[in-house]
Structure formats: structure tokens, C-alpha cells
Enzyme design. Structure first.
Site, PDB file in Angstrom:
ATOM      1  N   HIS A 300      43.351 -22.487  46.950  1.00 42.15           N
ATOM      2  CA  HIS A 300      42.741 -23.320  45.898  1.00 42.15           C
ATOM      3  C   HIS A 300      41.334 -22.845  45.515  1.00 42.15           C
ATOM      4  O   HIS A 300      41.033 -22.624  44.353  1.00 42.15           O
ATOM      5  CB  HIS A 300      42.642 -24.776  46.360  1.00 42.15           C
ATOM      6  CG  HIS A 300      43.940 -25.358  46.821  1.00 42.15           C
ATOM      7  ND1 HIS A 300      45.132 -25.056  46.221  1.00 42.15           N
ATOM      8  CD2 HIS A 300      44.236 -26.234  47.817  1.00 42.15           C
ATOM      9  CE1 HIS A 300      46.113 -25.713  46.834  1.00 42.15           C
ATOM     10  NE2 HIS A 300      45.587 -26.431  47.814  1.00 42.15           N
ATOM     11  N   ARG A 403      30.085 -26.179  41.070  1.00 36.58           N
ATOM     12  CA  ARG A 403      28.747 -26.409  40.522  1.00 36.58           C
ATOM     13  C   ARG A 403      28.094 -25.058  40.272  1.00 36.58           C
ATOM     14  O   ARG A 403      27.976 -24.238  41.189  1.00 36.58           O
ATOM     15  CB  ARG A 403      27.932 -27.206  41.542  1.00 36.58           C
ATOM     16  CG  ARG A 403      26.501 -27.436  41.126  1.00 36.58           C
ATOM     17  CD  ARG A 403      25.786 -28.140  42.270  1.00 36.58           C
ATOM     18  NE  ARG A 403      24.434 -28.487  41.920  1.00 36.58           N
ATOM     19  CZ  ARG A 403      23.418 -28.468  42.774  1.00 36.58           C
ATOM     20  NH1 ARG A 403      23.628 -28.140  44.038  1.00 36.58           N
ATOM     21  NH2 ARG A 403      22.223 -28.798  42.390  1.00 36.58           N
TER      22      ARG A 403
HETATM   23  C1  BG6 Z   1      46.750 -29.124  49.872  1.00 37.42           C
HETATM   24  C2  BG6 Z   1      46.366 -28.942  51.300  1.00 37.42           C
HETATM   25  O1  BG6 Z   1      47.138 -27.904  49.349  1.00 37.42           O
HETATM   26  O2  BG6 Z   1      45.654 -29.650  49.152  1.00 37.42           O
HETATM   27  C3  BG6 Z   1      45.892 -30.260  51.880  1.00 37.42           C
HETATM   28  O3  BG6 Z   1      47.480 -28.474  52.045  1.00 37.42           O
HETATM   29  C4  BG6 Z   1      44.825 -30.870  51.026  1.00 37.42           C
HETATM   30  O4  BG6 Z   1      45.434 -30.078  53.204  1.00 37.42           O
HETATM   31  C5  BG6 Z   1      45.251 -30.917  49.575  1.00 37.42           C
HETATM   32  O5  BG6 Z   1      44.611 -32.180  51.502  1.00 37.42           O
HETATM   33  C6  BG6 Z   1      44.141 -31.409  48.702  1.00 37.42           C
HETATM   34  O6  BG6 Z   1      44.596 -31.559  47.400  1.00 37.42           O
HETATM   35  P1  BG6 Z   1      43.971 -32.637  46.423  1.00 37.42           P
HETATM   36  O7  BG6 Z   1      44.803 -32.499  45.198  1.00 37.42           O
HETATM   37  O8  BG6 Z   1      44.097 -33.972  47.083  1.00 37.42           O
HETATM   38  O9  BG6 Z   1      42.542 -32.252  46.210  1.00 37.42           O
END
Ligand code: BG6
Length: 825
Positions: A300, A403
Site C-alpha cells: 500500500h 503529507r
Molecule cells: C490490509 C492489511 O491490506 O490493509 C491490514 O492486511 C490493514 O493489516 C488494512 O489493516 C488496512 O486497510 P484500510 O483500508 O482499513 O486502511
């Protein structure tokens, strides 16, 4: 000839045609020269043919793992959303929920999910009910397990399409299943469930896509043997978050303002953050294997990083161009080092792992649940700009954002009360892509009013209403131009729509995936045995996890004086952290990573120096040689500008009987790493007189006595303010060695001794003199010291066997400074 499938052409065709467009675009990209021209002609013909066709097309969507968590929470809703968006645009749909469970159980589970689906708030309820009923009708559950099941599914789709007088447009297989089943499923789809040649296939995959570079390569190769690259859609749900999906369009639509700002000359730093309040309870079997870096940062946060850092393509709606530029951004990332990271673990984590995975009571996990990483990008745009990536479980709030903080060279002469509200150039200048949650509790794009007024598409973004009292990143909300989506949409709905519309840039290609693993794997390897800092969780974390950077080093801001206490006869475990009374041999212990430890020791020495000079006008410091103190000397030389060097006397704890200019001389080490960098008066430097009358350590030259006299003349009561010692792997300290009685007791202040290793002849302060010091610091570093550290923790006062065990100041203080390697091995 170049066929341009950019937006105007693209948007003038329907969804079926768009999918052909994406196939064409791809073919055009891969085909060379003459072939390219030929393909272009074929594509033009194909598109006109398609536009002329009057058979409506059918898309079948097969959701594997249709009764699982993700499917129940998001995927069915996303499919319903797609249906609402596309119905009436010339497409027919069928939805096949599948799983391994029996038909009866599956049907029951699916019926429940379908019942709970919702329409957008602005849709009339009657219309919603009608469309929902249609969607339910078009959805079925079936078990999908064996190759025969896949074949039967394929046959059923073909029969149904034919029966209804449709033509098949394509099939989407959404694999919401654990990755270990990917290969079997892929094999079955490929061999028994591909659509005919005129329809497309898309296979959607959920992370994790491997555990490191090697496993990711392996999985990619396996999948690549069943599917073509353009058939695979690897989901990173952050790419479906509205604000994340807006980063490139924002950069594009605000080129005029950003062109001059989006670079190292103007950006101070970039922070990419995902904070969570939840912990990993209930998911530890997954989490134990992955940890926060693999779970969140490698995917991410890295995806977001590339969107911020990449060069903006001329045409940002070209998926190929975006993906290509993203790949280039990966290639410019500077490799990470161990010191690029700080790691933490919330305290309850190991207990949860023990419970959930039935681990023994003495099991302690090293899996990080918190990480801060400092990334640098080696290109002309970003060189020198720190990108900070941070994520953690069990933190004080749930929020995700990017940010971008700009440098500020303005100096405002008028006092703050005369500043033009929100517009002053002296206020912080920042752009925030507020991904979600947090104080604002909605996605938003914020731009400081003293930067520029941004352009966002007014049909989908509206100005955020004022929230009195709300401050974000140091400014009141009113100091920002702030926009949020007109209609909030969850990430999966957006991604499912992008799958349908062939928007490959919202997904992770094999090339980009492997590039990300190339970047992260070396760091993950080097951190494999790191002990994370333990944190209590939630608001109680206080400043414990705050970190800071200097150059390319990242470290926790707060040094922990008390981290470890070994049990009397067990190897120390990470669980020994957090024990409040940190003691080693009944004296205070300070334990940390090497850099932190050295910084702490240097700070303590400076504090002692300042105190002594204030009280007595001078500071007497006796230093050991060898390799451990080198980093300390360097630290003292480089970073301690307030050190009272002019009033400091430097003495040697011990010396090798070699000339002072010999590289093996302790004095030479001191000279190289410290003395030549600081201003100590020459008459305050006291090398040991090992070299007299052109001889080395001859008894009759009385060097030891001479040094003792010098000490007695200058150091009140022979009591040094601070003596820095080390500990050898055999338990020696200073040049006092096991099984050699010289200097262990008696009246002599300075003695000649014999070392088992070369150079054998030594001069050393005696144990009684050392023990007269006001403070003795013992610095122990490195894995090699692990065994002796454990041994010495258990032995009593036995200086003959282990001279270090005889160090116990008569009335002064003894402090142990031990790094984690020495302590934990
Ligand atoms: C997931 C992770 O990909 O993203 C999780 O495996 C995490 O550990 C989650 O909690 C967070 O996603 P969001 O959409 O709640 O920010």
C-alpha cells in the site's frame, strides 16, 4: 503511424469496445514496426466491427471465496455497484459466487449477503429494490472445486449465453482465496474455463503476492504459465481509495502550480502514513509470517509513494504510460539499509500469538507491528528529500494520509497578528492527501491556502464544510483549500469498476510487483533478527515510537535507559524487555541498538563532563582502547559541540607496549578518532609512558610508576571522574587478564601486565585505581560478546578468573552499556 487511444477516442466507445481497445493498445505496444501498422489497421477494423454489432454481450463474473470475509464485506457490494453503474449500457451480467462449501450452505450464505446490499444514498428506494432483485436473480452460488466443476461452469455459461441469444464478452474470475490455492485454481481456469477466442479473460488476485523477491518471482512465474500479463489484475486496495486514485489526476490538473514546486528545491519531506488502532488479534497466523512491512509498506505505502514520486506522463489516462513511469520510480529508489528502519511491536502481540498458534509459554515473536522507514530517491527531482513511510497496529488513532511538506524560505517581519489570515507565506505550506478516517473522518485533498487554489473535478469533489476548532497538521482546517468526494465510494467498488473498464494502471503488474520486492527484500533480510521496540498500545505509547532522521539514519527519538534484564540462568528473551529495574550484576544497565547506545553513552559522558567542570573546574576522563570505543570517539568528535574539552584531561586506561605512533597503540586510536578533531590543550593529554629511553615497557624505566605519579599529581585522590572500560571475550578488562594477578589488588596504581594475545606486553590502570573512580562505564558491543556477557551476568566477585567481575567502584557508580547484539546474540 501511432494510433492514439487516449481519452477522446476511448470515451466515445462502449464498454465492450473499450475492452477491445485495451487489447489493441497492448498489441500496439508490443508489436514492432510494420506489425504495429498492421495491427493498427486490424484494430480499427475490429472496433468498427464491434460498434456495428447488435448482439448484446454478456460478462460473467465468478467470485471465488464468495462466502469469505472480504467477499461479504466488500466484494458483493462492489459487484452490485458495478451492476448499478453498467446496467442499461448494453451489457448483460451473470454473477457466480463460488467456494468449496456445499451448495446448500453456500446458497444460504450468499442469500444473506445479497439481502444486505445497499444502493447509493441518492437512489430512490423503489428503484433500488428493483435493481437489487434483478441482481439477486442474476447471482447464483455453486461449488467450484474439481476440474470437472470448472468445466461444468464453462459449459453452463456457454449454454446460457446461447440460450439467451447473447454473445460472450468476457469472464472475470475474482480470486478472494488464500494465495496457496492460486496455482491450482489458475490451472483449472486455464484448462477448463477459458472463454472462447472472441471473449476476454480477466483474473483478479488479492495479496499477499509472495513473501520476498524469490517467492514473488516463483508465484509470478507459475501464474505466468497460465495467464498472459494483460489477463491478470493484482489488487492493492489502496489504489482504489478515492484520494489515492486522485493523486495523479490532481498532479495533472494542477500542473501549472505544481510544476515548479514538486521537486527537491521546494519539498522539505514527504510522509506516507497508515496508522491503525486495531491490533492483529485473530489474524496472528497470517501476521506472524508477514509483519507490518510485508503487510502494508511493501504494497500500500509503496504504491502511494510511487504515485507521488513518479514523473507525470504526458497522458495520465494512459495505463501503459502510468505503469511505465511507476516502474521508473521504483528504479530510482535508493537501497534501504538496516538503519533506514525503526521497528516496534505492541506488548500484547506475543501473548496473542501464543494463544492463537498454540505456542509454548516461552515463545516470543520478533515480528514487527510498527515500522518507520526512511526512503530516498536518487533522481534529479527528489535527491535529498526524505520520504518517511510509517505504519503500525495498536496506535492512538486510525488515519491514513500522504503529507507533502514544502520548504519555507520566507521571513515575515511583521508580527503574527498582522499576517494575512491563512495566506501568510510564513505559515507552513503543505498538500495533504487525506486517505481516510482520522479527525476529519472522510477522504479529502487539502492544500494550504498560502500555496495555491487547486483544481479538482467539480462533479466529483466538493469543498469541505468548515469544522470550527479542527486543526490538521498544525493548521486550522480553514487554512486549507479542502475538498472531499461528492459521493464516498469504497475502494473495492472503484477497483471492480476499473477491472471492468480495463484500467490496468489501478493494479499491480508483475514488473512493478517484482520491482517492489527488489526494493524491500534486502531490508527485510537484514531486519530478520532485529528485536523491535515494545510499546504498550494506544494513547499510552506516548512519545515512545517517535523517531527522527539524520542523513540516511533513522532512530527512535527517545532512548530507553532500561530495556533488558537477563534472568539469572536463562538466555535473555525479548520478553525481558520492559522490565523496569534494568540491572546487570546489580548495577544499572543501558541497552539499545549500537547507534542509540553510543549516542546515549556520549551524551552521558558529556553530561558528566559538564557537571565536573562546573563543580571542580576540570574533568578527568580515562579511556580504553580497542575497537568498541572507536564509534564513541567519533560520536564525541562529531556531535558534541558543548563538550568542555578545554577543561578535560584525557588519560589512558591501558596501553600496548608499542610506540605511540604505531597503529596498534591505543593512544594512536584516540588521536585518530578523537584528539585531532577536538580542542583539548596538549598539557591535558596524558598518554601512557610505554616508550622510554628507546625501550618499550622495561621495568627499570619505571613507566608505570611515572604514570601513577602523574595521576596522583593531577587527579584529586586518584579518583577519575569517569573511567571507560570494555570487556574482552575472556572476561578481561583494561589490560588486566584472567589468571594473571598483576593489578588485581594491592597498592599499585599502574601496572605492567602480559596479554595472552599480541602485543603481549601491556601497561594498565590497576583494579583498585579503577574502583576509585566516581563513575565507571563498561561498554560491551557485538555478537562476539554475547557468551561472556551471559557468563559474567552469573558469576560473583572472581577477578582472578574474570577481571571484569572485580570492577565495583568503592563509592562511585558503575553503569553497563550493552548493545542488543552483545545481549541477545
Ligand atoms: C490490509 C492489511 O491490506 O490493509 C491490514 O492486511 C490493514 O493489516 C488494512 O489493516 C488496512 O486497510 P484500510 O483500508 O482499513 O486502511
Amino acid at each position: 503511424m501511432e494510433l492514439d487511444f487516449s481519452e477522446p477516442v476511448y470515451s466515445s466507445v462502449g464498454a465492450t469496445e473499450r475492452t477491445s481497445v485495451c487489447l489493441c493498445t497492448l498489441l500496439l505496444r508490443v508489436c514492432p514496426g510494420v506489425w504495429k501498422m498492421l495491427m493498427a489497421a486490424v484494430c480499427v477494423a475490429l472496433l468498427s466491427g464491434l460498434q456495428a454489432q447488435d448482439h448484446p454481450g454478456q460478462v460473467s463474473i465468478i467470485l471465488l471465496g464468495a462466502t469469505g470475509d472480504l467477499a461479504r464485506k466488500y466484494l458483493w457490494q462492489g459487484l452490485f455497484h458495478l451492476y448499478l453503474e453498467e446496467v442499461g449500457k448494453g451489457h448483460h451480467f451473470r454473477f457466480h459466487g463460488t467456494a468449496l462449501t456445499s451448495t446448500e450452505q453456500g446458497q444460504e450464505a450468499i442469500a444473506k449477503v445479497l439481502e444486505s446490499l445497499s444502493c447509493p444514498g441518492d437512489m430512490a428506494s423503489g428503484h433500488c429494490a428493483e435493481l437489487k432483485a434483478q441482481f439477486q436473480q442474476l447471482s447464483e452460488y455453486r461449488r467450484l472445486k474439481t476440474p470437472e466443476d470448472y468445466l461444468a461452469l464453462s459449459k453452463d455459461i456457454e449454454a446460457q449465453v446461447e440460450h439467451e441469444g447473447l454473445r460472450e464478452t468476457g469472464r472475470i474470475f475474482y480470486l478472494s482465496v488464500p494465495p496457496f490455492s492460486y496455482v491450482d485454481i489458475a490451472r483449472n481456469i486455464n484448462s477448463s474455463c477459458r472463454p472462447g477466442p472472441s471473449a476476454w479473460l480477466r483474473v483478479v488476485l488479492e495479496k499477499p503476492f509472495g513473501h520476498d523477491l524469490h517467492s514473488a518471482q516463483q508465484l509470478a512465474a507459475e501464474l505466468g504459465s497460465f495467464f498472459r500479463e494483460e489477463e491478470m489484475y493484482r489488487v492493492d486496495h489502496y489504489l482504489g481509495k478515492q484520494v489515492v486514485a486522485q493523486i495523479l489526476p490532481f498532479r495533472d490538473q494542477n500542473r501549472a502550480a505544481l510544476d515548479g514546486l514538486w521537486n527537491r528545491h521546494h519539498v522539505e519531506r514527504v510522509e506516507i502514513v497508515m496508522k491503525e488502532t486495531l491490533d492483529a488479534e485473530g489474524r496472528t497466523s497470517f501476521y506472524e509470517e508477514y509483519g507490518v512491512i510485508r503487510d502494508v509498506l511493501q504494497n500500500h505505502l509503496t504504491e502511494v509513494l510511487t504515485l507521488v514520486a513518479m514523473e507525470l506522463p504526458v497522458n495520465t489516462s494512459s495505463p501503459e504510460a502510468v505503469l511505465q513511469h511507476k516502474l521508473q520510480a521504483f528504479q530510482a529508489l535508493r537501497g534501504l539499509q538496516r538503519h533506514s528502519a525503526v521497528l516496534g511491536q505492541y506488548q500484547a502481540y506475543s501473548g496473542q500469538v501464543r494463544r492463537e498458534l498454540q505456542k509454548p509459554d516461552n515463545f516470543h515473536s520478533l515480528t514487527p507491528t510498527f515500522a518507520g522507514i526512511l526512503v530516498h530517491i536518487d533522481n534529479l527531482r527528489w535527491e535529498g528529500v526524505p520520504f518517511i513511510l510509517m505504519s503500525g497496529k495498536a496506535l492512538d488513532e486510525r488515519v491514513s494520509y500522504v503529507r507533502i511538506l514544502f520548504k519555507n524560505q520566507a521571513f515575515c517581519v511583521q508580527s503574527e497578528k498582522h499576517w494575512v489570515a491563512a495566506q501568510s507565506r510564513c505559515l507552513p505550506r503543505q498538500i495533504i492527501f487525506y486517505i481516510g478516517h482520522g479527525e476529519l473522518d472522510s477522504p479529502a485533498v487539502l492544500v494550504s491556502r498560502n500555496l495555491f487554489r487547486p483544481t479538482l473535478p467539480s462533479a466529483s469533489w466538493k469543498e469541505v464544510e468548515g469544522q470550527p476548532g479542527l486543526r490538521l497538521f498544525g493548521l486550522p482546517l480553514s487554512d486549507y483549500y479542502a475538498y472531499s468526494p461528492v459521493r464516498e465510494q469504497d475502494a473495492y467498488s472503484l477497483l471492480i469498476s476499473h477491472i471492468f473498464h480495463c484500467r490496468k494502471d489501478s493494479f499491480v503488474t508483475t514488473e512493478n510487483l517484482l520491482a517492489s520486492w527488489v526494493f524491500w527484500t534486502p531490508l527485510l533480510d537484514s531486519l530478520a533478527h532485529e528485536v523491535p521496540r515494545f510499546y504498550p498500545g494506544g494513547a499510552e505509547n506516548g512519545q515512545l515510537l517517535d523517531f527522527e532522521f539524520s542523513g540516511s539514519h533513522l532512530s527512535f527519538s527517545q532512548l530507553l535507559p532500561e530495556q533488558l534484564v537477563p534472568g539469572p540462568d536463562s538466555a535473555p528473551l525479548p520478553s525481558d524487555f520492559q522490565v523496569l529495574t534494568a540491572k546487570y550484576r546489580d548495577s544499572p544497565l543501558i541497552s539499545a541498538w549500537p547507534e542509540e547506545l553510543i549516542a546515549r553513552l556520549a551524551g552521558d559522558i558529556e553530561a558528566a563532563a559538564v557537571r565536573a567542570v562546573r563543580r571542580f573546574g576540570e574533568f578527568h576522563l580515562a579511556l580504553s582502547g580497542g575497537s568498541s570505543p572507536v564509534a564513541l570517539f567519533q560520536q564525541l568528535a562529531a556531535g558534541h559541540y558543548s563538550f568542555p574539552w578545554a577543561h578535560t584531561h584525557l588519560w589512558l586506561v591501558d596501553e600496548r607496549c608499542v610506540p605511540l605512533w604505531d597503529p596498534e597503540s591505543n593512544f594512536q586510536g584516540l588521536q585518530t578518532h578523537l584528539l585531532q578533531h577536538v580542542r583539548v590543550p596538549h598539557y591535558n593529554v596524558h598518554p601512557m609512558p610505554v616508550h622510554r629511553r628507546q625501550r618499550l615497557c622495561a621495568e627499570e624505566d619505571q613507566g608505570a610508576q611515572a604514570y601513577a605519579e602523574e595521576i596522583s599529581a593531577l587527579v584529586t585522590n586518584g579518583s577519575f571522574d569517569l573511567v571507560l572500560l570494555g570487556m574482552g571475550t575472556d572476561g578481561h578488562t583494561a589490560s588486566l587478564f584472567p589468571q594473571s594477578p598483576a593489578g588485581l589488588d594491592g597498592e599499585q596504581l599502574v601496572v605492567l601486565t602480559t596479554s595472552p594475545s599480541s602485543p603481549h606486553q601491556r601497561m594498565s590502570l590497576s583494579l583498585p585505581l579503577i574502583n576509585r573512580a566516581r563513575k565507571v562505564a563498561v561498554l560491551v558491543m557485538g555478537r562476539m560478546k554475547r557468551e561472556i556477557a551471559m557468563l559474567v551476568s552469573r558469576v560473583g566477585h572472581e577477578p582472578k578468573k574474570w577481571p571484569i567481575s572485580g570492577v565495583l567502584p568503592d563509592s562511585g557508580q558503575l553503569v553497563w552499556y550493552m548493545d542488543y547484539d552483545a545481549f541477545l546474540g
